[in-house]
Design an enzyme around this catalytic site. Structure first.
Site, PDB file in Angstrom:
ATOM      1  CG  PHE A 126      29.510  71.349   9.986  1.00 15.68           C
ATOM      2  CD1 PHE A 126      30.139  72.172  11.237  1.00 15.68           C
ATOM      3  CD2 PHE A 126      28.145  71.362   9.623  1.00 15.68           C
ATOM      4  CE1 PHE A 126      30.155  73.520  11.040  1.00 15.68           C
ATOM      5  CE2 PHE A 126      28.681  73.347   9.339  1.00 15.68           C
ATOM      6  CZ  PHE A 126      28.826  74.122  10.896  1.00 15.68           C
ATOM      7  CG  ASP A 205      30.374  68.930   3.826  1.00 19.23           C
ATOM      8  OD1 ASP A 205      31.442  70.301   3.379  1.00 19.23           O
ATOM      9  OD2 ASP A 205      29.213  69.232   4.250  1.00 19.23           O
ATOM     10  CE1 TYR A 230      30.637  79.111   5.422  1.00 18.75           C
ATOM     11  CE2 TYR A 230      28.959  78.939   3.923  1.00 18.75           C
ATOM     12  CZ  TYR A 230      29.700  78.457   4.979  1.00 18.75           C
ATOM     13  OH  TYR A 230      28.876  77.789   5.708  1.00 18.75           O
TER      14      TYR A 230
HETATM   15  C1  LIG Z   1      30.985  74.889   6.953  1.00 19.13           C
HETATM   16  C2  LIG Z   1      30.199  73.736   6.545  1.00 19.13           C
HETATM   17  C3  LIG Z   1      28.845  73.416   6.310  1.00 19.13           C
HETATM   18  C4  LIG Z   1      28.179  74.795   5.836  1.00 19.13           C
HETATM   19  O1  LIG Z   1      26.965  74.579   5.781  1.00 19.13           O
HETATM   20  P1  LIG Z   1      26.148  75.856   5.149  1.00 19.13           P
HETATM   21  O2  LIG Z   1      24.745  75.263   4.966  1.00 19.13           O
HETATM   22  O3  LIG Z   1      26.795  76.448   4.032  1.00 19.13           O
HETATM   23  O4  LIG Z   1      25.756  76.722   6.100  1.00 19.13           O
HETATM   24  C5  LIG Z   1      28.661  72.233   6.077  1.00 19.13           C
HETATM   25  N1  LIG Z   1      29.811  71.153   6.520  1.00 19.13           N
HETATM   26  C6  LIG Z   1      30.137  70.809   7.063  1.00 19.13           C
HETATM   27  C7  LIG Z   1      30.842  70.076   7.201  1.00 19.13           C
HETATM   28  C8  LIG Z   1      31.268  72.629   7.243  1.00 19.13           C
HETATM   29  O5  LIG Z   1      31.956  72.769   7.606  1.00 19.13           O
END
Ligand SMILES: *Cc1c(COP(=O)(O)O)cnc(C)c1O
Length: 424
Positions: A126, A205, A230
């Site tokens: 991500f 993660d 979420y």
């Molecule tokens: C959804 C997601 C995030 C979200 O990060 P936020 O800082 O909570 O907005 C981070 N890493 C991965 C792999 C995700 O799928």
């Protein structure tokens, strides 16, 4: 196609998780929601729970609620999430967002493994995770570097490739358990072993796997993890994230943000920072009590349903989806953008098409076919279909494929513009 509709309805009738669908607030008539991997739905019990908290705890008890129920919320909720993640009480805490938690833990890992200057991740991770790691390398100085293991097929990364990128200079390996675009799921056990053999700490993660795939952090001796609440945990937009630090590492790892909620005795108001014992030291400031409260009933529902049953249904649904896609979509320029082996796949399926963006627009438009279908689009050509076994039915899956079939067959997507909206 009729026989597959019958097959779908049959599976729905025999679905032991079918009872949970009614425990979510209703959708607009005819709408099918396949984006629970981006933003989970609202449970009915969350509304009552929030209302009581607002009226009684905040409205009525005010500051007294800190002692009565708020002060330990972040650890209590963490303990609940630990039961879905295969961790022990006191190893998970709810705080901040995933990006900040990743920063805190990756910083701690670099300090802990001082002398080693590499971080390893992959090109499918991500982007926010990559940015956080790039930022850390930037701050630690010129000797530090982030090495990204490449993907051969754009869907997965092989163990051999990873193995060749991790070296005895690697301080930290930080990867997503399930890849956000392709749904590829790493073999957590094997990768953690490789990292450990080379003396690196392993950080997972779990954002796209928690609540949809069984996870056994303790059993696999995972060092660190982060994740959001979420998506499959249905905690609501911007709900706080969580972080995990294995028990025996907690006293040796420091957060880079020394705030009062991570202090040993915050209400002594001492002028010298001394880290709290245990997982609490990874808090910084006041936890978001209201947002945290919205996560609670939703996580309870998941615990009640049982992660094994959820995974079983999710596999059945993704297999069913892929079977229908092979029959009706692959002849129309669609390709599978996810692993075909369910053991290497999370709970969403990506379908690729050169016109993916406009097909998504047509699906979302309530005037197309029998109703509105909500997937999401990920550049450049992915339509992601999130399967959330607490509320997705087999009939939903059938209808989504049927609608996509119609949209490409009739070239219905031509009615839409290729102009991108700000959030896709
Ligand atoms: C959804 C997601 C995030 C979200 O990060 P936020 O800082 O909570 O907005 C981070 N890493 C991965 C792999 C995700 O799928």
């Amino acid at each position: 196609m009729r026989q597959y509709l019958e097959e779908a309805r049959g599976m729905d009738r025999n679905d032991p998780l079918g009872v949970y669908r009614d425990q979510f607030t209703p959708l607009e008539a005819g709408m099918i929601y396949l984006d629970g991997n981006s933003l989970g739905r609202l449970t009915k019990s969350t509304i009552g729970h929030m209302e009581r908290l607002l009226r009684e705890e905040w409205g009525g008890r005010l500051i007294r609620s800190w002692n009565e129920s708020w002060y330990h919320k972040a650890t209590e909720l963490g303990d609940k999430i630990a039961r879905i993640a295969g961790a022990s009480p006191g190893e998970i805490i709810v705080a901040d967002n995933t990006s900040i938690n990743l920063f805190k833990l990756a910083f701690g890992a670099l300090k802990w493994n001082e002398g080693r200057t590499g971080i390893v991740s992959d090109t499918l991770n991500f982007p926010s995770d990559i940015y956080i790691l790039q930022g850390l390398v930037h701050q630690f100085g010129e000797d530090y570097h982030l090495d990204l293991a490449p993907s051969g097929d754009g869907i997965s990364v092989s163990l051999e490739t990873l193995n060749s990128v991790i070296s005895d200079q690697t301080a930290l390996v930080a990867l997503s358990h399930v890849i956000f675009k392709s749904s590829f799921m790493y073999d957590m056990e094997k990768v953690t072993e490789i990292a450990h053999e080379k003396g690196a700490l392993m950080l997972w993660d779990l954002s796209h796997s928690i609540g949809s795939v069984p996870i056994t952090l303790n059993k696999l001796n995972v060092d660190l993890a982060v994740g959001c609440t979420y998506k499959y945990l249905n905690g609501g937009p911007g709900a706080p994230a969580f972080l995990y630090v294995r028990k025996d590492l907690q006293e040796r790892l420091l957060s880079p943000i020394w705030g009062w909620f991570g202090q040993h005795m915050p209400f002594e108001f001492s002028l010298r920072y001394e880290p709290a014992e245990g997982i609490q030291r990874f808090l910084s400031g006041t936890p978001p009590i209201l947002s945290m409260a919205a996560v609670e009933p939703a996580v309870s529902m998941l615990l009640d349903a049982g992660i094994e049953l959820l995974r079983e249904k999710s596999i059945q649904q993704s297999n069913f989806l892929i079977k229908l896609a092979e029959k009706y979509l692959f002849a129309n320029e669609f390709k599978l953008g996810s692993p075909s082996d369910f053991r290497k796949r999370g709970s969403h399926v990506s379908l690729k098409h050169p016109e993916a963006y406009r097909i998504c627009k047509a699906l979302i438009d309530p005037d197309t076919g029998d109703g509105q279908i909500i997937p999401d689009f990920r550049e450049p050509d992915n339509i992601r279909l999130g399967l959330t076994p607490l509320y997705t039915t087999f009939e939903d899956v059938f209808k989504a494929i049927q609608q996509m079939h119609m949209i490409v067959k009739e070239k219905y997507y031509m009615n839409y513009s290729v102009e991108r909206s700000s959030i896709t």
